[in-house]
Write an enzyme that holds these catalytic residues in place. Sequence first.
Site, PDB file in Angstrom:
ATOM      1  N   LYS A  35      -6.044   6.791  -3.076  1.00 49.11           N
ATOM      2  CA  LYS A  35      -5.888   7.339  -2.047  1.00 49.11           C
ATOM      3  C   LYS A  35      -5.271   8.875  -2.168  1.00 49.11           C
ATOM      4  O   LYS A  35      -5.799   9.630  -1.302  1.00 49.11           O
ATOM      5  CB  LYS A  35      -4.212   6.670  -1.505  1.00 49.11           C
ATOM      6  CG  LYS A  35      -3.974   6.834  -0.074  1.00 49.11           C
ATOM      7  CD  LYS A  35      -2.988   5.911   0.318  1.00 49.11           C
ATOM      8  CE  LYS A  35      -3.265   4.513   0.780  1.00 49.11           C
ATOM      9  NZ  LYS A  35      -2.257   3.719   1.387  1.00 49.11           N
ATOM     10  N   CYS A 263       3.635  -3.315  11.715  1.00 53.24           N
ATOM     11  CA  CYS A 263       5.068  -3.048  12.312  1.00 53.24           C
ATOM     12  C   CYS A 263       5.749  -3.934  13.030  1.00 53.24           C
ATOM     13  O   CYS A 263       6.701  -4.743  12.796  1.00 53.24           O
ATOM     14  CB  CYS A 263       4.964  -1.721  13.336  1.00 53.24           C
ATOM     15  SG  CYS A 263       4.561  -0.082  11.925  1.00 53.24           S
TER      16      CYS A 263
HETATM   17  N1  LIG Z   1       1.928   2.622  10.675  1.00 49.17           N
HETATM   18  C1  LIG Z   1       2.696   3.020  11.466  1.00 49.17           C
HETATM   19  O1  LIG Z   1       2.273   2.975  12.820  1.00 49.17           O
HETATM   20  C2  LIG Z   1       4.183   3.052  11.319  1.00 49.17           C
HETATM   21  C3  LIG Z   1       4.887   3.860  12.282  1.00 49.17           C
HETATM   22  C4  LIG Z   1       6.057   4.251  12.167  1.00 49.17           C
HETATM   23  C5  LIG Z   1       6.863   3.841  11.230  1.00 49.17           C
HETATM   24  N2  LIG Z   1       6.345   2.705  10.226  1.00 49.17           N
HETATM   25  C6  LIG Z   1       7.083   2.613   8.972  1.00 49.17           C
HETATM   26  O2  LIG Z   1       6.360   3.436   7.782  1.00 49.17           O
HETATM   27  C7  LIG Z   1       6.454   2.842   6.762  1.00 49.17           C
HETATM   28  C8  LIG Z   1       5.045   2.972   6.052  1.00 49.17           C
HETATM   29  O3  LIG Z   1       4.180   2.346   6.873  1.00 49.17           O
HETATM   30  P1  LIG Z   1       2.625   2.501   6.700  1.00 49.17           P
HETATM   31  O4  LIG Z   1       2.128   2.201   7.685  1.00 49.17           O
HETATM   32  O5  LIG Z   1       2.330   3.976   6.430  1.00 49.17           O
HETATM   33  O6  LIG Z   1       2.252   1.806   5.404  1.00 49.17           O
HETATM   34  P2  LIG Z   1       1.076   1.933   4.190  1.00 49.17           P
HETATM   35  O7  LIG Z   1       0.986   0.883   3.553  1.00 49.17           O
HETATM   36  O8  LIG Z   1      -0.079   2.397   5.240  1.00 49.17           O
HETATM   37  O9  LIG Z   1       1.607   3.250   3.299  1.00 49.17           O
HETATM   38  C9  LIG Z   1       2.461   3.159   2.238  1.00 49.17           C
HETATM   39  C10 LIG Z   1       2.260   3.936   1.155  1.00 49.17           C
HETATM   40  O10 LIG Z   1       3.283   3.893   0.230  1.00 49.17           O
HETATM   41  C11 LIG Z   1       2.737   3.976  -0.980  1.00 49.17           C
HETATM   42  N3  LIG Z   1       3.584   3.432  -2.070  1.00 49.17           N
HETATM   43  C12 LIG Z   1       4.181   2.393  -2.305  1.00 49.17           C
HETATM   44  N4  LIG Z   1       5.044   2.412  -3.429  1.00 49.17           N
HETATM   45  C13 LIG Z   1       4.924   3.706  -3.778  1.00 49.17           C
HETATM   46  C14 LIG Z   1       5.786   4.512  -4.325  1.00 49.17           C
HETATM   47  N5  LIG Z   1       6.702   3.862  -5.485  1.00 49.17           N
HETATM   48  N6  LIG Z   1       5.779   5.664  -4.617  1.00 49.17           N
HETATM   49  C15 LIG Z   1       4.848   6.543  -3.793  1.00 49.17           C
HETATM   50  N7  LIG Z   1       4.072   5.891  -2.928  1.00 49.17           N
HETATM   51  C16 LIG Z   1       4.318   4.551  -2.795  1.00 49.17           C
HETATM   52  C17 LIG Z   1       1.479   2.976  -0.957  1.00 49.17           C
HETATM   53  O11 LIG Z   1       0.487   3.195  -2.012  1.00 49.17           O
HETATM   54  C18 LIG Z   1       0.902   3.517   0.641  1.00 49.17           C
HETATM   55  O12 LIG Z   1      -0.052   4.533   0.367  1.00 49.17           O
HETATM   56  C19 LIG Z   1       6.958   1.469   6.945  1.00 49.17           C
HETATM   57  O13 LIG Z   1       8.349   1.252   6.707  1.00 49.17           O
HETATM   58  C20 LIG Z   1       6.440   1.395   8.512  1.00 49.17           C
HETATM   59  O14 LIG Z   1       7.335   0.277   8.826  1.00 49.17           O
HETATM   60  C21 LIG Z   1       4.937   2.898  10.328  1.00 49.17           C
END
Ligand SMILES: NC(=O)c1ccc[n+]([C@@H]2O[C@H](COP(=O)([O-])OP(=O)(O)OC[C@H]3O[C@@H](n4cnc5c(N)ncnc54)[C@H](O)[C@@H]3O)[C@@H](O)[C@H]2O)c1
Length: 453
Positions: A35, A263
């Site tokens: 990524k 979500c």
């Molecule tokens: N996707 C959405 O539309 C959205 C909208 C609002 C809020 N959120 C919230 O945002 C958060 C992330 O969601 P997302 O959809 O982006 O998830 P995602 O799975 O796309 O991204 C999460 C990222 O975190 C990384 N990661 C995991 N452990 C890690 C660590 N120790 N150090 C660094 N990076 C690490 C993963 O490799 C991944 O790239 C969640 O809590 C979700 O509920 C998401």
Amino acid sequence: MHLSVTGTGYLGATHAACLASLGHRVVGCDTDVAKVEALSSGHAPFHEPGLDDLLRDGLATGALRFTTDPAVAAQADLHFVCVGTPQRPGSHAADLTALDAAVDALAPHLDRPCLVVGKSTVPVGTARQVAERLRTSAPAGGEVRVAWNPEFLREGHAVADSLHPDRLVLGVERDEDDQLLREVYAPVVAAGVPVVRTDLATAELAKVSANVMLAARISLVNLLAEVCEVADADVADLTRILGLDDRIGSLFLSPGLGFGGGCLPKDTRAFAARAEELGVGAPAALLRVVDEVNMRQRARTIDQAAAMLGGRVGGARVAVLGVAFKAGSDDVRDSPALDVAATLQARGARVRVYDPRAGVNAHRVQPALEVADGVEDACRDADLVLVLTEWPEFAGIDPVALLDVVAHPRVLDARLVLEPDKWCAAGWELHALGRSLGRTMRGSASGSGSGGG
Ligand SMILES: NC(=O)c1ccc[n+]([C@@H]2O[C@H](COP(=O)([O-])OP(=O)(O)OC[C@H]3O[C@@H](n4cnc5c(N)ncnc54)[C@H](O)[C@@H]3O)[C@@H](O)[C@H]2O)c1
């Protein structure tokens, strides 16, 4: 300002690129090497309109970079945490493993006063635990403050939502942290976006509460739709009537296959699980029913598909149009469409799926599914066509032309995107989830088996 963003998935990559476009120096940090490489070359590893342009702009000016090294991220003055908080295996609660790991990786490098800002969606009370973790493990100890700044972006609109949000929620404990975050978002604040300053707990609750409201609304409209089906009422007219009421409004009022994605399902469950931990389990039972009604739509769709196949799912050729959890996204996390496709396949159907964006992700998660490269390709010799994601292009499919492609002209529209009159006039047997059984449309060629070839 010099900012870091830990976790560069759907939320974090967008956030990092948008912060750079607001004039900040930003370093995105993720444990996923592939990524980080993709983002460093200006390509988001997922579909998000406008994001690649922002990434390339930020990389070209040097305002934006990506790393796997938390020590590099720790050099920033303010740290956003955007890692995933999925459902914990075997439980409805949120899994905070990634959040804890991200904080633990950053902490040893935080040797001067700074602000750590959570953006991930978390159970209420998490910010205090993060603050305690940092107090005991960061060299700067109590000088590392914590704030929560929940994110409301929608996949498919993430860049626009980040740069022009409905509101900014700043959960802070001190005036200086409020000021810092207003500086981070200065152009957004200057544009007149409402800013709500609140405490940490309220900020943590903001995002899950919004998702719980939306989830409940979708399940409620699906309940109305199921009653319409058996009462021979018209759910399209009913929702139009409801939507004209200012107190109700017309958005998120379409019945269908229900909600999914990364979500709404897990946030609804995590909210109920946390409410139970806090001794508020009885009223939170409402959310278990919301979840059940939502999952029921998938079962109803499968049952309806089986009925349209005369009960013979095994060996039937099924075309599935749409596998993303919603239109505009390539995300198949907890996708109702993919769930239905995989279940029919597991029951012996030969399923071919087509999605304008999510085919690759669908194949990664469900390798047994055949992925087609277009609507016609998916529908060739199909005994039944299912529309499971509300991609606008599906509304434009020519039902007359498709008659020559399928084996049997039967279509189940689980997202109410097709015009029933048009499809029925062309000779299709059409069932639309939520429409009354009496209104199930039968075209002249229905059941004749003559639509193929
Ligand atoms: N996707 C959405 O539309 C959205 C909208 C609002 C809020 N959120 C919230 O945002 C958060 C992330 O969601 P997302 O959809 O982006 O998830 P995602 O799975 O796309 O991204 C999460 C990222 O975190 C990384 N990661 C995991 N452990 C890690 C660590 N120790 N150090 C660094 N990076 C690490 C993963 O490799 C991944 O790239 C969640 O809590 C979700 O509920 C998401």
